[in-house]
Scaffold this motif. Structure first.
Motif, PDB file in Angstrom:
ATOM      1  N   HIS A 576       0.828  -1.766   0.260  1.00 32.89           N
ATOM      2  CA  HIS A 576       0.118   0.387   0.105  1.00 32.89           C
ATOM      3  C   HIS A 576       0.894   1.335   0.096  1.00 32.89           C
ATOM      4  CE1 HIS A 576      -3.034   3.296   0.856  1.00 32.89           C
ATOM      5  NE2 HIS A 576      -2.656   3.728   2.714  1.00 32.89           N
TER       6      HIS A 576
ATOM      7  N   VAL B 486     -13.408   3.740  -4.042  1.00 31.66           N
ATOM      8  CA  VAL B 486     -12.038   2.852  -3.351  1.00 31.66           C
ATOM      9  C   VAL B 486     -12.449   2.822  -1.904  1.00 31.66           C
ATOM     10  CG1 VAL B 486     -10.438   3.966  -1.752  1.00 31.66           C
ATOM     11  CG2 VAL B 486     -10.387   4.660  -4.269  1.00 31.66           C
ATOM     12  N   LYS B 489     -14.818  -0.672  -2.424  1.00 33.47           N
ATOM     13  CA  LYS B 489     -14.244  -2.067  -2.702  1.00 33.47           C
ATOM     14  C   LYS B 489     -13.715  -2.701  -0.945  1.00 33.47           C
ATOM     15  CE  LYS B 489      -8.965  -3.446  -3.660  1.00 33.47           C
ATOM     16  NZ  LYS B 489      -7.824  -2.721  -4.136  1.00 33.47           N
ATOM     17  N   HIS B 490     -13.374  -1.328  -0.277  1.00 31.88           N
ATOM     18  CA  HIS B 490     -12.903  -1.849   0.976  1.00 31.88           C
ATOM     19  C   HIS B 490     -14.436  -2.287   1.852  1.00 31.88           C
ATOM     20  CE1 HIS B 490      -9.073  -1.131  -0.132  1.00 31.88           C
ATOM     21  NE2 HIS B 490      -9.031   0.229  -0.581  1.00 31.88           N
ATOM     22  N   PRO B 572      -6.924   1.362   2.874  1.00 29.47           N
ATOM     23  CA  PRO B 572      -6.504   0.448   2.299  1.00 29.47           C
ATOM     24  C   PRO B 572      -5.870  -0.523   3.058  1.00 29.47           C
ATOM     25  CG  PRO B 572      -6.254   2.877   0.863  1.00 29.47           C
ATOM     26  CD  PRO B 572      -6.478   2.482   2.543  1.00 29.47           C
ATOM     27  N   GLU B 575      -6.980  -4.192   3.965  1.00 25.70           N
ATOM     28  CA  GLU B 575      -7.301  -5.577   2.970  1.00 25.70           C
ATOM     29  C   GLU B 575      -6.041  -6.745   3.816  1.00 25.70           C
ATOM     30  OE1 GLU B 575      -8.768  -5.884  -0.082  1.00 25.70           O
ATOM     31  OE2 GLU B 575     -10.203  -4.135   0.777  1.00 25.70           O
TER      32      GLU B 575
END
Lengths: 596, 596
Positions: A576, B486, B489-490, B572, B575
């Motif tokens: 990331h 974004v 997605k998460h 992020p 993930e």
């Protein structure tokens, strides 16, 4: 009471991972062998345990006092200092002819680890003194060396490093302290310095300040900076203090931790009579200082690592002995409680600490070995690699050591938050390390703006070569094949990121390329520590896999598991970070003052 | 001096994001309007600034002392307490007939934010007293209410929450304090409690302890626990103290921070004469306590958020006024230095703080609004959502608030590490919050082991519905389209992870499913805070986009940029966490005691 640092781990690092004995092949160290190393290490651990550790909490609770005339510290500090001096460690790194023991930096660092783990504040005095003495030894003239060094070697004088001013912190080129040439060939120093650790105390009969200042008429910026030796007491030729110099303690600063070390504001030349002596050439002060600062940066990294280590050992001991709660699948309230080390989340917190602090200690010892290879062995490549690694050696332990201390408190819970247990002091003490000797921000600019590209990236290439060697060796062990695969992916990411940033910087996009440098520093740090974990796991397997001692195989299993933890849990965060770096994310750059 | 909390931000949260005025449609709050809310908020900010803030550092440096007989605190604490009591805030949440002002929890929380930001230690006393009074009000009988509450409302009595024992921390079911039935219908309490905040002090003339204990013969485990009211002084029917009860201060604990609040070891019944009065039914003590603890958990989250907020405001102020260094592309050493807020890395540290603390404050105010919707509005769904969110409300601010304080110190550099600036105290004070009222480990088990699955996951569904609504609204603004993508997605990753964990737990894999629960808690926290950032950015745009005031559009731009930061830089990380969770990574679970 738990050990300050696991002796099995120290032995493993020194003798297996970094093969201290091999250094005895270098001419400078040829009179040493494993026995002399063990002996000096045992002495260090004993003095640290007997004279530094017992007053660690007391010095924290009873800070140095300044009555307007004199500073007073608790007497235990002076006793500890004297034992340290008597051990010969103050001069241990110096040559036999200078009265030293020609001890390798690697072994000396291992010794120093015990002192800082036991008592970071009191250990600060010898740390600063040794750094100052090294600098005088490297750049002073013969008269300065013979006049000042003997007293710094036997404990009569301490040393300091006086850079920061009230208005000048990271931007040293802007300093305003002046040096006025005097007809006797010396200078008169005038100005104020701040945050000077050990700037005054009642432990030694003299203090040798190394002060950076600008000679009257010198140019602005870093090129106008010179280095001066400014003693608290002016000495005779034999180095004996004979007359008070015009450097005054203006006040003490009161810190969150490291409370036992004085932090001072010093006034030089209030009566226009502060004698200072130029060291080396005029205008080269900052480059000299940086020699000292690079060593100081390794020292800060080491300190951060071992304060982290100390907290880890304390929280491990607590977790092994504190019964609380039951397993998630145990429903019977009458059943015996388990020790908290049995809870998966407590193991996570211990494993994270282990991976941070043992990894950090390994990194600092690697740096020390590179110092030996470079300085005693004349290996320029080791010097290049050390140069590249220094910002990481300073910053990774300073960032993750306090994180480890945070987790140590969390393992102890409410107890950890009280001063009745030592982990809260570790947390406060260690918070200094991300700041002094250059913040993370400064280190990240040094790495990304400078070190990576020196000599066409020679340091990078040397690092990659070493990493590949480790991956190759580790890949032969079935226990490590998975980890090598994961590592390969992330080191590729690091290389691609480095390339992308390098192109941007080369094409003049300084602002964009450097904006997110802190991310790069962390990413590089993770890749290096993960490499050292692969190396440690590989060497643990090679050394202990066929051992019949359960202690050995447990130790090996622990190293493998910590490598697993660091590589599977922590390292993947670099992906990331790489994404933000290679997309030149502008979020921070675009933020405006008025928007906050 | 910077504000404690940005008044523009507080106004935005209260009136735009959480629409406090809308609550006036509820019968309980119908006599309020924006004017009464503003007025009570102004009073709170004034008392906090005038009577709590000035002695914050002094109370830290001058801890309460215990001479073996009495505790003494600095007099400013009592003065502050009295002003707080006189303002009516102690009873503000209660009904008119009980002498309260029927103030919504949302507005009351906003008031309390100022007190903790100003002085967490002194604010601890009213916090605990209000929590104890709420509990008595909810579960006590009429006689208990009329005897004890009036003095807790006007400041003559304080309250405490006495759960922990020397050997019983998180595992409350194992407590050993006994309650022996007495012929007069009351009980005699016997045992020791530890880490009891405010357990003794010289501020109020009486202290009402709420103590959990086991009635003689009651079963082991949580079902044998009852709740008792144990006053420091036994009172007459009018509630006036008439005789010392047999509860003694055994000693004070010395904490890293929150030093102004006494932390005590209390002995109940050393002379076998400690009078205690059963609250509610026997055996239901822990469920009553949990009502109080849930409120206390929101209070802890709020405290952590605003101590973080205070540090942010201080470091922002410093960064705007401290000149140091130049831009990377400025080579002229004669050029003027820039204020450090101009450095990208300093902006990163400020932006991270902003995203943590404003996000955390929003989360706590959402929780308070849910309390209002549930308790005053009778909305069961709001109660379900609150139940689900409570572990996150406790833990996200407690984890990221201290991180913000860490960054605040880093922005100030060496100055930040000294007690001459307020940020180091914030750092020490805030370190308590990840521990008390249930550690992260406990919260993560509560969330993943219990809250997610209650009523067939009703809370989850309600949360997702709200999130979808926000995404829909945000997606209409061009500035937010990228962020919504974004986020989508998460949040999908979170849902898939939740499903995978739910299946494992349902199939009985408790140990494996819960082993990495701390990761899940953090992941959930990030998704919720990112949602609130989308919501705040969307509402800022809707409200200010067409404003002609630069202050408004700057404020809006700041909210958008903080949302960008949190969603692009922090979110992020889920993930990688999801990968570890869904692969049921066994690294921590498999680690063995002997391997450390």
């Amino acid at each position: 009471m738990p050990q300050l640092i696991s002796s099995k781990d120290m032995d493993f690092l020194l003798n297996t991972v970094f093969n201290a004995e091999e250094l005895c092949q270098l001419p400078a160290y040829q009179e040493h062998d494993r026995t002399t190393f063990d002996s000096v290490l045992t002495t260090a651990e004993r003095i640290a345990t007997d004279y530094f550790l017992p007053h660690n909490a007391k010095a924290d609770a009873n800070e140095p006092q300044f009555d307007g005339e004199r500073v007073s510290t608790i007497p235990e500090v002076k006793t500890a200092w004297q034992h340290f001096a008597d051990s010969g460690l103050l001069s241990a790194r110096h040559s036999y002819e200078d009265g030293g023991m020609q001890l390798p930096a690697l072994v000396h660092s291992a010794c120093m680890a015990y002192f800082t783990a036991a008592n970071p504040s009191t250990a600060g005095y010898p740390f600063l003194t040794m750094a100052a003495a090294n600098l005088i030894n490297a750049f002073g003239n013969d008269e300065q060396k013979s006049r000042y060094l003997p007293a710094m070697f036997d404990g009569r004088s301490a040393g300091t490093m006086a850079l920061t001013e009230p208005d000048v912190g990271s931007s040293l080129g802007d300093l305003t302290t002046k040096a006025i040439p005097h007809e006797d060939g010396s200078y008169r120093i005038k100005g104020q310095k701040m945050y000077i650790s050990g700037g005054d105390q009642d432990i030694t009969s003299n203090i040798i300040h190394l002060v950076i200042a600008r000679i009257q008429g010198a140019p602005q910026g870093v090129k106008g900076i010179s280095l001066f030796l400014v003693p608290k007491f002016i000495t005779n030729e034999a180095g004996e203090p004979i007359q008070r110099n015009d450097v005054q303690l203006a006040g003490l600063l009161h810190k969150m931790g490291y409370r036992g070390t004085t932090s001072t504001v010093l006034s030089f030349g209030e009566k226009d009579d502060c004698h200072g002596y130029l060291i080396g050439e005029a205008g080269r002060g900052l480059s000299y200082m940086f020699k000292m600062m690079n060593e100081a940066r390794i020292g800060v990294g080491l300190g951060a690592a071992v304060i982290g280590y100390r907290g880890y050992m304390e929280s491990l001991d607590y977790a092994r002995n504190r019964p609380q709660g039951r397993r998630p699948d145990e429903k019977d309230p009458q059943s015996k409680q388990i020790n908290i080390i049995e809870h998966a989340d407590v193991r996570r917190m211990l494993l994270a600490q282990k991976s941070y602090v043992e990894g950090s200690l390994a990194l600092c010892m690697l740096a020390a070995r590179l110092v030996d290879e470079h300085e005693a062995g004349g290996d320029e490549d080791s010097g290049r690699l050390l140069d590249l690694l220094t910002p990481v050696v300073k910053s990774f332990p300073s960032f993750y050591g306090p994180r480890a201390n945070d987790l140590a408190i969390q393992v102890l819970g409410g107890a950890g938050y009280t001063r009745e247990y030592p982990v809260e002091q570790c947390y406060r003490d260690n918070r200094l390390n991300p700041i002094h000797e250059g913040t993370h921000g400064i280190q990240s600019l040094d790495l990304l703006g400078r070190k990576l590209w020196q000599e066409n990236g020679a340091g990078q290439k040397l690092l990659l070569k070493r990493i590949q060697k480790t991956m190759h060796a580790a890949g032969k062990h079935s226990e490590l094949v998975e980890l090598v695969g994961v590592y390969q992916k992330h080191i590729n990411t690091l290389m691609q990121t480095t390339l992308a940033l390098g192109s941007a910087l080369q094409s003049g996009k300084l602002k964009e390329g450097l904006a997110n440098s802190a991310l790069y520093l962390d990413m590089m740090g993770k890749c290096i520590i993960a490499w050292l974990w692969l190396d440690m796991a590989e060497k643990a397997i090679s050394t202990f896999a066929s051992s019949e001692s359960k202690e050995d195989t447990d130790f090996m299993a622990g190293k493998i598991q910590a490598a697993r933890y660091f590589i599977l849990w922590e390292l993947p965060e670099v992906e990331h970070q790489a994404h933000l770096l290679t997309s030149f994310d502008r979020t921070c750059l675009d933020m405006q003052d008025n928007w906050f």
